[in-house]
Write an enzyme that holds these catalytic residues in place. Structure first.
Site, PDB file in Angstrom:
ATOM      1  N   ASN A 333       0.860  -1.196   0.000  1.00  0.00           N
ATOM      2  CA  ASN A 333       0.000   0.000   0.000  1.00  0.00           C
ATOM      3  C   ASN A 333       0.888   1.237   0.000  1.00  0.00           C
ATOM      4  O   ASN A 333       1.325   1.686   1.066  1.00  0.00           O
ATOM      5  CB  ASN A 333      -0.858   0.058   1.285  1.00  0.00           C
ATOM      6  CG  ASN A 333      -2.097  -0.799   1.238  1.00  0.00           C
ATOM      7  OD1 ASN A 333      -2.349  -1.490   0.263  1.00  0.00           O
ATOM      8  ND2 ASN A 333      -2.870  -0.752   2.285  1.00  0.00           N
ATOM      9  N   SER A 388       0.339 -19.590   1.641  1.00  0.00           N
ATOM     10  CA  SER A 388       0.816 -18.317   1.105  1.00  0.00           C
ATOM     11  C   SER A 388       1.875 -18.636   0.053  1.00  0.00           C
ATOM     12  O   SER A 388       2.341 -19.783  -0.036  1.00  0.00           O
ATOM     13  CB  SER A 388       1.432 -17.473   2.218  1.00  0.00           C
ATOM     14  OG  SER A 388       0.457 -17.145   3.176  1.00  0.00           O
ATOM     15  N   HIS A 407      -1.355  -9.077  -4.267  1.00  0.00           N
ATOM     16  CA  HIS A 407      -0.889  -8.956  -2.877  1.00  0.00           C
ATOM     17  C   HIS A 407      -1.533  -9.945  -1.917  1.00  0.00           C
ATOM     18  O   HIS A 407      -1.120 -10.031  -0.764  1.00  0.00           O
ATOM     19  CB  HIS A 407      -1.109  -7.540  -2.374  1.00  0.00           C
ATOM     20  CG  HIS A 407      -2.429  -7.303  -1.705  1.00  0.00           C
ATOM     21  ND1 HIS A 407      -3.629  -7.550  -2.322  1.00  0.00           N
ATOM     22  CD2 HIS A 407      -2.731  -6.860  -0.460  1.00  0.00           C
ATOM     23  CE1 HIS A 407      -4.606  -7.252  -1.484  1.00  0.00           C
ATOM     24  NE2 HIS A 407      -4.106  -6.841  -0.359  1.00  0.00           N
TER      25      HIS A 407
END
Lengths: 484, 143
Positions: A333, A388, A407
């Site tokens: 971000n 992940s 992301h």
């Protein structure tokens, strides 16, 4: 397929274009599979947000979205946009409230199978020593305003000055953990006050610290260079700039809502409030955002350092035996001034990545020397019940997505729906049956963040892999999680 | 005070719909929705007063400004707003002005629990409208 009577054109298997129409300054481009696109269109207005972003003054080439696109404030999550430095704008809606929310991956030299009986104790010790949850505080002493301002200048280097890290930790952090133009003087006292006792805290919501095991290697050469091997115990940390960053975004949105009116910008959404990059309002926001980014890198650094000490004490090992090393820390971000090829010409632009990870290629000057031959590690967390991914950036990402990739997984269910689905279930035990130990401040977080509340991150990562934007390196499976 | 609010479903965050007969009550009910979202109901006593004043270009900006300040007071100053003693909203030419006296106490985190951390009060879908004798708006809290 159509959105608001406009045909969405399929460019490649997983690349779709919304042609520029009306006041759009550029087309929209979405990297997504057909199935995922259909689901996105059914449930949300995220594609409309891709169109909205295309209205920003000075936007270059495309309003982009990654496959984890979902609805956000202003920009969609997964949105990427680059703006011209002279004629373009900067928008807090292209960064998000959690400035420099990001992920950090550290490895150990341990094999999971050799320590699996100690994971429960490890997770308890991590949970007891790393503050989690709403407004969590007290990982280290509460800082004075003066010390906070020093931290906002220094970023991760502040941790080193305070014996909370090693020099190699800095080397393997994006930007070396410090954006040099950060200016604490344009950060409000409100923001400082929200941050003074939150250094080294995870917070709540989707933030976590996970102990994972490397389950699968896809790219042996990259895995070896990154220091990853099958069966290895690793740690993944996901958090950001906490209350300080939220407050900075909040403060500057108010400033830029007024500035947008003053500069005569016609924007389709107030959350896209923006100011010219060369205006005082734009420069102040960028400098304050950089200060928040520095706070976030330092926050993840302090958390990792606390975790390293807990690993050492739990396993009763020396540092040389544990082999605890940071592989990379990357944010998802942020807005950054970078050089990119714009229609055949290299020029500096402001790249907004909101729920999108930088994915620079082999040879980039912006990545650690050690990774130059292979490219930048891209860290993509999934949900706490599945897996992940670690991937690596490519030249194609530079050519097509301003060096950006996905992301994460993105929510599938609202928090309310997740709570309903969790009713009557023992989620802690369900995770235990899958070999995952969880400790959290409250059952509510476990319910809201349960695996089924998220999309399958493998679908997201595979789109980026198939399109050559990032290459998969390794899959990680959680064995222990702490959450707020 | 007249008015009420209800929660509506939102994928990631908290959304409420607020209605009231005038702007002042709309702000008071919105503050109540914010408070009910973040803390449990308690019988707070020994209340203190704080005076807040804001000027903005629209009623929506004024409402976000006001609620954001309440959120900061809780998370930054550790002070919870429990109610409103006086409130006045006026519009002079293009500028909206809020002057409000709020009641509250220092928030003892050992004694009370914050249910949810609201990162920020957003402008998303906020559009104050007058319909069938009532002012209505939607407020989305980012959590």
């Amino acid at each position: 397929m159509k959105i608001n009577d406009t045909d969405i054109k399929q460019i490649r298997e997983n690349v779709w274009e919304i042609p520029a129409a009306g006041e759009m300054r550029v087309p929209g481009r979405i990297y997504i599979s057909k199935e995922m696109l259909k689901r996105t269109m059914e449930n949300e207005d995220a594609l409309q947000q891709v169109i909205n972003v295309a209205h920003l003054p000075g936007i270059q080439k495309y309003s982009l979205a990654m496959p984890d696109i979902h609805w956000g404030y202003g920009f969609p999550i997964g949105g990427v946009a680059a703006t011209d430095l002279d004629e373009g704008v900067i928008s807090p809606g292209g960064v998000g409230y959690d400035i420099n929310c990001g992920v950090r991956l550290a490895v150990t030299s341990l094999e999971y199978n050799s320590v699996n009986d100690k994971i429960g104790k490890l997770i308890t010790n991590l949970f007891n020593n790393i503050p989690t949850g709403v407004g969590s505080s007290g990982a280290i002493k509460k800082l004075s305003s003066k010390e906070m301002k020093h931290l906002l200048h220094k970023g991760s280097s502040w941790a080193l000055e305070n014996d909370l890290g090693n020099p190699s930790d800095i080397e393997f952090t994006e930007e070396s953990g410090t954006m040099k133009n950060a200016d604490p003087e344009v950060v409000s006292q409100h923001a400082i006050e929200r941050g003074v006792d939150q250094v080294g805290t995870l917070g709540s919501g989707n933030h976590f610290l996970e102990v994972d095991v490397v389950e699968e290697i896809f790219h042996p050469q990259a895995a070896e260079l990154f220091g990853l091997f099958k069966g290895q115990l690793v740690i993944l940390i996901h958090t950001g700039s906490r209350g300080l960053g939220y407050q900075i975004c909040d403060d500057y949105l108010k400033v830029l809502v007024k500035a947008s009116d003053q500069y005569g910008f016609k924007l389709p959404d107030r959350q896209l409030a923006c100011a010219p990059l060369n205006s005082k309002e734009g420069k102040d926001y960028l400098s304050a955002m950089q200060a928040a980014a520095n706070f976030a890198w330092n926050n993840r650094q302090v958390i990792m350092h606390l975790a390293r000490k807990i690993f050492l004490s739990t396993f009763g090992m020396k540092e040389s035996e544990l082999g605890f090393k940071l592989i990379y820390d990357v944010c998802h971000n942020i807005a950054k001034i970078e050089e990119h090829n714009i229609n055949g010409e290299m020029k500096k632009v402001c790249v907004h990545r909101k729920g999108a990870t930088r994915a620079f290629p082999p040879g980039s000057k912006m990545i650690p020397v050690k990774y130059k031959e292979i490219g930048q590690p891209v860290l993509i967390p999934g949900d706490m019940g599945r897996y992940s991914y670690v991937a690596v950036g490519t030249q194609k990402a530079m050519e097509e997505t301003f060096g950006s990739s996905c992301h994460g997984a993105g929510r599938n269910l609202s928090r309310h729906r997740a709570m309903k689905e969790a009713k009557g279930r023992d989620l802690v035990n369900e995770l235990k049956q899958k070999g995952i130990i969880i400790q959290a401040k409250g059952y509510r977080t476990i319910a809201e963040e349960m695996s089924g509340a998220y999309k399958d991150v493998a679908d997201v990562v595979n789109v980026m892999h198939e399109e050559g934007i990032t290459h998969k390196v390794a899959k990680l499976k959680p064995v222990g999680v702490i959450k707020g | 005070m007249t008015g009420n609010y209800k929660y509506i479903d939102h994928t990631a965050d908290i959304a409420v719909e607020v209605s009231a007969e005038n702007y002042e009550d709309l702000f008071i009910v919105s503050a109540q929705a914010w408070r009910d979202s973040v803390v449990d109901e308690h019988g707070f006593d020994n209340l203190q007063e704080k005076v807040l004043e804001f000027n903005d270009n629209s009623i929506e900006e004024l409402l976000v400004h006001f609620l954001s300040e309440l959120n900061y007071l809780l998370l930054g100053s550790k002070w919870i707003t429990t109610g409103v003693k006086q409130i006045k909203i006026i519009k002079i030419e293009k500028e909206w002005n809020l002057r409000i006296v709020i009641l509250g106490i220092p928030f003892d985190t050992q004694k009370y629990n914050i249910k949810i951390e609201i990162k920020a009060v957003t402008f998303h879908q906020m559009d104050v409208k007058y319909k069938d004798g009532k002012f209505l708006t939607r407020i989305v809290f980012d959590i």
